[in-house]
Design a protein around this motif. Structure first.
Motif, PDB file in Angstrom:
ATOM      1  N   UNK A   1      -0.323  12.665   3.402  1.00 28.68           N
ATOM      2  CA  UNK A   1       0.175  14.307   3.431  1.00 28.68           C
ATOM      3  C   UNK A   1       1.771  13.721   3.810  1.00 28.68           C
ATOM      4  N   UNK A   2       2.065  12.698   4.494  1.00 25.96           N
ATOM      5  CA  UNK A   2       3.528  12.499   4.888  1.00 25.96           C
ATOM      6  C   UNK A   2       4.225  12.549   3.375  1.00 25.96           C
ATOM      7  N   UNK A   3       3.975  11.854   2.336  1.00 26.48           N
ATOM      8  CA  UNK A   3       5.053  12.135   0.807  1.00 26.48           C
ATOM      9  C   UNK A   3       4.515  13.093  -0.162  1.00 26.48           C
ATOM     10  N   UNK A   4       3.301  13.719   0.131  1.00 21.82           N
ATOM     11  CA  UNK A   4       3.688  15.178   0.031  1.00 21.82           C
ATOM     12  C   UNK A   4       4.787  16.016   0.545  1.00 21.82           C
ATOM     13  N   UNK A   5       4.122  15.786   2.396  1.00 21.99           N
ATOM     14  CA  UNK A   5       5.745  16.927   2.253  1.00 21.99           C
ATOM     15  C   UNK A   5       7.176  16.687   1.763  1.00 21.99           C
ATOM     16  N   UNK A   6       7.268  15.079   2.184  1.00 21.93           N
ATOM     17  CA  UNK A   6       8.996  14.255   1.604  1.00 21.93           C
ATOM     18  C   UNK A   6       9.167  14.693   0.401  1.00 21.93           C
ATOM     19  N   UNK A   7       8.203  14.781  -0.421  1.00 22.43           N
ATOM     20  CA  UNK A   7       8.868  15.447  -2.234  1.00 22.43           C
ATOM     21  C   UNK A   7       8.944  17.325  -2.310  1.00 22.43           C
ATOM     22  N   UNK A   8       7.976  17.549  -1.211  1.00 22.26           N
ATOM     23  CA  UNK A   8       8.624  18.782  -1.277  1.00 22.26           C
ATOM     24  C   UNK A   8       9.524  19.441  -0.352  1.00 22.26           C
ATOM     25  N   UNK A   9       9.941  18.838  -0.249  1.00 21.47           N
ATOM     26  CA  UNK A   9      11.785  19.095   0.341  1.00 21.47           C
ATOM     27  C   UNK A   9      12.405  18.365  -0.369  1.00 21.47           C
ATOM     28  N   UNK A  10      11.993  17.379  -0.974  1.00 21.80           N
ATOM     29  CA  UNK A  10      13.686  16.705  -1.224  1.00 21.80           C
ATOM     30  C   UNK A  10      13.467  16.070  -3.352  1.00 21.80           C
ATOM     31  N   UNK A  11      13.389  16.950  -3.665  1.00 19.00           N
ATOM     32  CA  UNK A  11      13.468  17.005  -5.557  1.00 19.00           C
ATOM     33  C   UNK A  11      14.473  16.319  -5.163  1.00 19.00           C
ATOM     34  N   UNK A  12      14.819  15.204  -5.746  1.00 17.82           N
ATOM     35  CA  UNK A  12      15.660  14.300  -5.681  1.00 17.82           C
ATOM     36  C   UNK A  12      14.883  13.242  -5.917  1.00 17.82           C
TER      37      UNK A  12
ATOM     38  N   UNK B   1       0.819  -1.439  -0.150  1.00 18.03           N
ATOM     39  CA  UNK B   1      -0.158   0.208  -0.037  1.00 18.03           C
ATOM     40  C   UNK B   1       0.313   1.402  -0.074  1.00 18.03           C
ATOM     41  N   UNK B   2       1.572   0.955   0.861  1.00 17.35           N
ATOM     42  CA  UNK B   2       3.416   2.320   0.605  1.00 17.35           C
ATOM     43  C   UNK B   2       3.452   2.538  -0.132  1.00 17.35           C
ATOM     44  N   UNK B   3       3.639   1.563  -1.276  1.00 17.02           N
ATOM     45  CA  UNK B   3       3.847   1.545  -2.513  1.00 17.02           C
ATOM     46  C   UNK B   3       3.251   1.756  -3.613  1.00 17.02           C
ATOM     47  N   UNK B   4       2.389   1.661  -3.559  1.00 23.24           N
ATOM     48  CA  UNK B   4       0.548   1.942  -4.200  1.00 23.24           C
ATOM     49  C   UNK B   4       0.877   4.131  -4.116  1.00 23.24           C
ATOM     50  N   UNK B   5       0.827   4.054  -2.834  1.00 25.96           N
ATOM     51  CA  UNK B   5       0.733   5.321  -2.625  1.00 25.96           C
ATOM     52  C   UNK B   5       1.638   5.923  -3.589  1.00 25.96           C
ATOM     53  N   UNK B   6       2.876   5.595  -3.389  1.00 30.85           N
ATOM     54  CA  UNK B   6       4.151   6.669  -3.913  1.00 30.85           C
ATOM     55  C   UNK B   6       4.054   7.110  -5.529  1.00 30.85           C
ATOM     56  N   UNK B   7       3.351   5.460  -5.867  1.00 27.70           N
ATOM     57  CA  UNK B   7       3.216   5.451  -7.064  1.00 27.70           C
ATOM     58  C   UNK B   7       1.770   6.223  -7.621  1.00 27.70           C
ATOM     59  N   UNK B   8       1.079   6.426  -7.043  1.00 31.04           N
ATOM     60  CA  UNK B   8      -0.300   6.912  -7.233  1.00 31.04           C
ATOM     61  C   UNK B   8       0.526   8.587  -7.006  1.00 31.04           C
ATOM     62  N   UNK B   9       1.031   9.558  -5.871  1.00 37.86           N
ATOM     63  CA  UNK B   9       1.070  10.865  -5.155  1.00 37.86           C
ATOM     64  C   UNK B   9       1.998  11.123  -6.413  1.00 37.86           C
TER      65      UNK B   9
ATOM     66  N   UNK C   1       7.549  21.501  -6.421  1.00 38.64           N
ATOM     67  CA  UNK C   1       6.883  22.571  -6.271  1.00 38.64           C
ATOM     68  C   UNK C   1       4.627  22.392  -6.696  1.00 38.64           C
ATOM     69  N   UNK C   2       5.303  21.637  -7.819  1.00 40.11           N
ATOM     70  CA  UNK C   2       3.467  20.667  -7.275  1.00 40.11           C
ATOM     71  C   UNK C   2       3.333  20.152  -5.538  1.00 40.11           C
ATOM     72  N   UNK C   3       4.073  19.985  -5.596  1.00 47.52           N
ATOM     73  CA  UNK C   3       3.555  19.127  -3.718  1.00 47.52           C
ATOM     74  C   UNK C   3       4.213  20.960  -2.766  1.00 47.52           C
ATOM     75  N   UNK C   4       5.150  21.392  -3.173  1.00 51.61           N
ATOM     76  CA  UNK C   4       4.956  22.998  -2.131  1.00 51.61           C
ATOM     77  C   UNK C   4       3.462  24.011  -1.987  1.00 51.61           C
ATOM     78  N   UNK C   5       3.000  23.896  -3.485  1.00 53.52           N
ATOM     79  CA  UNK C   5       2.097  24.359  -3.472  1.00 53.52           C
ATOM     80  C   UNK C   5       0.927  23.843  -2.880  1.00 53.52           C
ATOM     81  N   UNK C   6       1.165  22.579  -3.045  1.00 58.71           N
ATOM     82  CA  UNK C   6      -0.322  21.433  -1.939  1.00 58.71           C
ATOM     83  C   UNK C   6      -0.313  22.377  -0.420  1.00 58.71           C
ATOM     84  N   UNK C   7       1.481  22.134  -0.223  1.00 59.43           N
ATOM     85  CA  UNK C   7       1.546  22.756   1.408  1.00 59.43           C
ATOM     86  C   UNK C   7       0.797  24.020   1.558  1.00 59.43           C
ATOM     87  N   UNK C   8       0.650  24.976   1.134  1.00 53.75           N
ATOM     88  CA  UNK C   8       0.158  25.937   0.778  1.00 53.75           C
ATOM     89  C   UNK C   8      -0.195  26.793   0.590  1.00 53.75           C
TER      90      UNK C   8
END
Length: 156
Positions: free
Chosen positions: A111-122, A5-13, A86-93
């Motif tokens: 939300x935790x993946x959004x936060x992770x991606x917003x801070x870690x572009x790589x 499920x976590x992997x599926x969330x990574x894919x979708x998000x 930037x998409x994830x930064x926009x979500x948080x903002x």
């Protein structure tokens, strides 16, 4: 099962970030501006400056065919149409245009993946590439009729 499920969330998000580039018609998001979920009020999860900017572009009885960029950068009073986290930064903002994007903050897992991606572009790029490869390897069901559309809005 939890890892799946976590992997599926990574894919979708990570794939959702394709909303970084592109346009949305006023008709696709005007409900957020005036009568969100039948409340007769705007969506309270949207940043006020973003709300006012979109209301100006899409007045209540205006042209629903007008378009807005999905990734708006209000801080610079301009627009960004660059693929990245930037998409994830926009979500948080609270600056997403589509409610289907903003809803990613309603679950702790997403939300935790959004936060992770917003801070870690790589990390975002790595997960996005892997998700695109996995999606590209999906085969249609055996014997089904498929077509590659020239225009994704209509059958060839």
């Amino acid at each position: 099962m939890m890892d799946f499920l976590l992997h599926l969330n990574h894919l979708k998000i990570s794939l959702r970030s394709s909303h970084t580039i592109g346009l949305a018609r006023c008709a696709a998001f005007s409900n957020r501006l005036y009568n969100f979920s039948g409340t007769c009020c705007p969506d309270s999860s949207m940043d006020e400056d973003q709300l006012f900017r979109l209301q100006k572009l899409c007045p209540m009885k205006g042209d629903e065919m007008k378009t807005a960029l999905l990734d708006q950068d209000s801080e610079n009073e301009g627009y960004i149409n660059i693929f990245g986290n930037h998409y994830f930064q926009n979500l948080l903002n609270r600056k997403s245009v589509l409610s289907s994007d903003q809803v990613l903050l309603s679950s702790t897992d997403t939300k935790s993946l959004v936060e992770l991606y917003s801070k870690n572009n790589h990390r975002f790029f790595s997960d996005f590439v892997n998700s695109m490869i996995k999606m590209g390897n999906i085969s249609p069901p055996f014997g089904s009729r498929v077509e590659i559309r020239r225009n994704c809005r209509r059958a060839n």
